[in-house]
Design an enzyme around this catalytic site. Sequence first.
Site, PDB file in Angstrom:
ATOM      1  N   CYS A  88       0.863  -1.179   0.000  1.00 54.87           N
ATOM      2  CA  CYS A  88       0.000   0.000   0.000  1.00 54.87           C
ATOM      3  C   CYS A  88       0.899   1.227   0.000  1.00 54.87           C
ATOM      4  CB  CYS A  88      -0.926  -0.001   1.212  1.00 54.87           C
ATOM      5  SG  CYS A  88      -2.047   1.409   1.190  1.00 54.87           S
ATOM      6  N   CYS A 237      -3.265   7.086  -4.958  1.00 57.51           N
ATOM      7  CA  CYS A 237      -3.031   5.636  -4.820  1.00 57.51           C
ATOM      8  C   CYS A 237      -1.588   5.286  -5.225  1.00 57.51           C
ATOM      9  CB  CYS A 237      -4.032   4.819  -5.633  1.00 57.51           C
ATOM     10  SG  CYS A 237      -3.920   3.043  -5.263  1.00 57.51           S
TER      11      CYS A 237
HETATM   12  O1  PYC Z   1      -1.910   3.801  -1.994  1.00 59.26           O
HETATM   13  O2  PYC Z   1      -1.339   1.832  -2.758  1.00 59.26           O
HETATM   14  C1  PYC Z   1      -2.157   2.597  -2.256  1.00 59.26           C
HETATM   15  C2  PYC Z   1      -3.495   2.092  -1.922  1.00 59.26           C
HETATM   16  C3  PYC Z   1      -3.999   0.855  -2.191  1.00 59.26           C
HETATM   17  C4  PYC Z   1      -5.302   0.830  -1.701  1.00 59.26           C
HETATM   18  C5  PYC Z   1      -5.566   2.070  -1.158  1.00 59.26           C
HETATM   19  N1  PYC Z   1      -4.450   2.829  -1.311  1.00 59.26           N
END
Ligand code: PYC
Length: 311
Positions: A88, A237
């Site tokens: 993550c 993300c």
């Molecule tokens: O930032 O890799 C990330 C992530 C995955 C799911 C939510 N955030």
Amino acid sequence: MHRVRVIDSHTEGEPTRIVLSGGPDLGTGPLLARRDRFRRDFDSFRRALVNEPRGSEVMVGGLLVPPVDPSAVTGVIFFNNVGYLGMCGHGTIGLIASLAHAGRLSTGPHQIETPVGTVRAELHTDGAVSVRNVESRCYQKGVVLTVAGYGPVSGDVAWGGNWFFLVNEPPVQVIRENIGRLMDFTKAVQAALASAAWTGDDGGAIDHVEVSGPAEGPADSRNFVLCPGGMYDRSPCGTGTSAKLAALHARGRLRPGQIWRQQGILGGIFEGVVEGRRDGVVPTITGRAFVTAESELILDDRDPYRNGFPL
Ligand code: PYC
């Protein structure tokens, strides 16, 4: 009464809850095996930590575990409202900010073990964090999925620490005002992926959906990422940006060393850069997290909602 010490933070709006103490003892050995043990024997702890009434469906938790290699600062197993993550990115940025807040690390590079590999995270003097992620790759380019209500949708399948379907030309404009419509569209894509039983090249489920469009200001692109539990990522993300960089590189649209600024749907930006590899890239993602709470959670055996609401 069971007590759990946590630090909460958010990374460009996306929350992370790091468990400092009071979590289950998963023993020793590879983190992937310890993640399986977590899932098999202690899943109620996951639900208790991140879901209502103690958390929220969008929260990502991180259980600190002793690393295999003592030179790593920690191991971490990330989890969400429905299950477990490989890596993550926003959570690792939140983890570093949380450990710095707790006085457990200082500026400079640190190794962190995850179930899908070791990553390097550097805390900069201005508080920003750079995460050199696991090797990322574009597995399939321009594959077409039939999505109920939308017809054929073309996308790339890429790994950035989790598996992503990256939609090439989304039928919905990627702007904040469209969050509801983006949710509808990406959930339909997620359902189509599940019923087609598409997997990545390691057999893993393609459970994250990412759509991109033009950005505002200094960014190169803006995205919207739907996570497996039906929540959207408030940040750009980290693993989704890594998957996107791998796909851009595979399409000849990103050179090693070239900076890519990925904006999330709320406007926050991660800066990404890749190193080239034979089968993919090694991305480094830079962003910021802020600590929002340090607290002790109480899990009371008399509480009917001790482990969250029944599904
Ligand atoms: O930032 O890799 C990330 C992530 C995955 C799911 C939510 N955030």
